[in-house]
Design a protein around this motif. Structure first.
Motif, short mmCIF file in Angstrom:
data_model
loop_
_atom_site.label_atom_id
_atom_site.label_comp_id
_atom_site.label_asym_id
_atom_site.label_seq_id
_atom_site.Cartn_x
_atom_site.Cartn_y
_atom_site.Cartn_z
N PRO A 55 32.27 59.74 37.66
CA PRO A 55 30.95 59.11 38.01
C PRO A 55 29.57 59.74 37.90
O PRO A 55 28.55 59.13 37.60
CB PRO A 55 31.35 58.58 39.67
CG PRO A 55 32.75 58.72 39.59
CD PRO A 55 33.08 59.43 38.78
N ILE A 102 28.88 50.51 34.86
CA ILE A 102 28.75 50.33 35.91
C ILE A 102 30.41 49.99 36.57
O ILE A 102 30.75 50.36 37.33
CB ILE A 102 28.03 49.02 36.40
CG1 ILE A 102 26.69 49.29 36.32
CG2 ILE A 102 28.34 48.61 37.98
CD1 ILE A 102 25.66 48.39 36.44
N ARG A 151 32.63 51.98 38.81
CA ARG A 151 33.63 51.46 39.97
C ARG A 151 35.09 51.78 39.83
O ARG A 151 35.74 52.14 40.84
CB ARG A 151 33.22 50.09 39.98
CG ARG A 151 31.99 49.75 40.68
CD ARG A 151 32.04 48.17 40.67
NE ARG A 151 30.57 47.95 41.51
CZ ARG A 151 29.95 46.98 41.14
NH1 ARG A 151 30.35 45.91 40.35
NH2 ARG A 151 28.79 46.47 41.59
N GLN A 152 35.58 51.79 38.57
CA GLN A 152 37.05 52.07 38.38
C GLN A 152 37.26 53.53 38.65
O GLN A 152 38.48 53.91 39.27
CB GLN A 152 37.47 51.82 36.97
CG GLN A 152 39.07 51.93 36.66
CD GLN A 152 39.78 51.05 37.76
OE1 GLN A 152 39.62 49.88 37.83
NE2 GLN A 152 40.78 51.42 38.07
N ARG A 159 37.34 53.85 42.46
CA ARG A 159 38.82 53.40 42.91
C ARG A 159 39.79 54.36 42.75
O ARG A 159 40.59 54.50 43.74
CB ARG A 159 38.76 51.93 42.17
CG ARG A 159 38.20 50.91 42.73
CD ARG A 159 39.11 49.48 42.23
NE ARG A 159 37.92 48.34 42.33
CZ ARG A 159 37.09 48.16 41.43
NH1 ARG A 159 37.29 48.36 40.24
NH2 ARG A 159 36.35 47.20 41.60
#
Length: 135
Positions: free
Chosen positions: A84, A116, A120-121, A124
């Protein structure tokens, strides 16, 4: 603490720093109306949760308890958090190009959305590493 916060505490609790932009006569009327309701002066739930998160609580505003993670989970978490960071660098560069560059110099919405989704993955996966339990 601003003078408006002291003289109009209920209004300030309701809308936080936006109360500073309310004209004095209107702020006084709103404060009187709020006083008539006999409600306790308190911060809105949003600001209470935001303050809790800022004080080191979990993302959901609940207390965060210390955890131990295995070396494997630590390595996976470290890799997941590096992703990220790199993606945010790319998104920030894309935003600067959007603001400063011409139409041909911008990252398209397909690629922006892809970055994006990738971020997010990765978040997670980092969360999953934390939730896998102790060694």
């Amino acid at each position: 603490m601003s003078n408006q916060t002291v003289s109009h505490p209920r209004l300030h609790a309701l809308v936080d720093d936006l109360a500073n932009d309310v004209p004095e006569d209107l702020a006084r009327e709103i404060e009187c109306a709020l006083n008539e309701q006999n409600l306790p002066v308190q911060a809105p739930a949003f600001f209470v949760c935001l303050d809790a998160i800022r004080q080191g609580d979990g993302a959901d505003g609940q207390p965060c308890h210390a955890r131990r993670i295995s070396a494997d989970n630590h390595a996976s978490l470290s890799r997941s958090l590096a992703g990220p960071s790199a993606l945010l660098d790319l998104l920030q560069a894309a935003d600067r190009a959007r603001v400063d560059g011409g139409p041909g110099e911008q990252l398209g919405s397909f690629h922006t959305d892809g970055l994006i989704v990738a971020a997010r993955q990765l978040v997670r996966e980092a969360t999953h590493c934390l939730e896998r339990g102790t060694p």
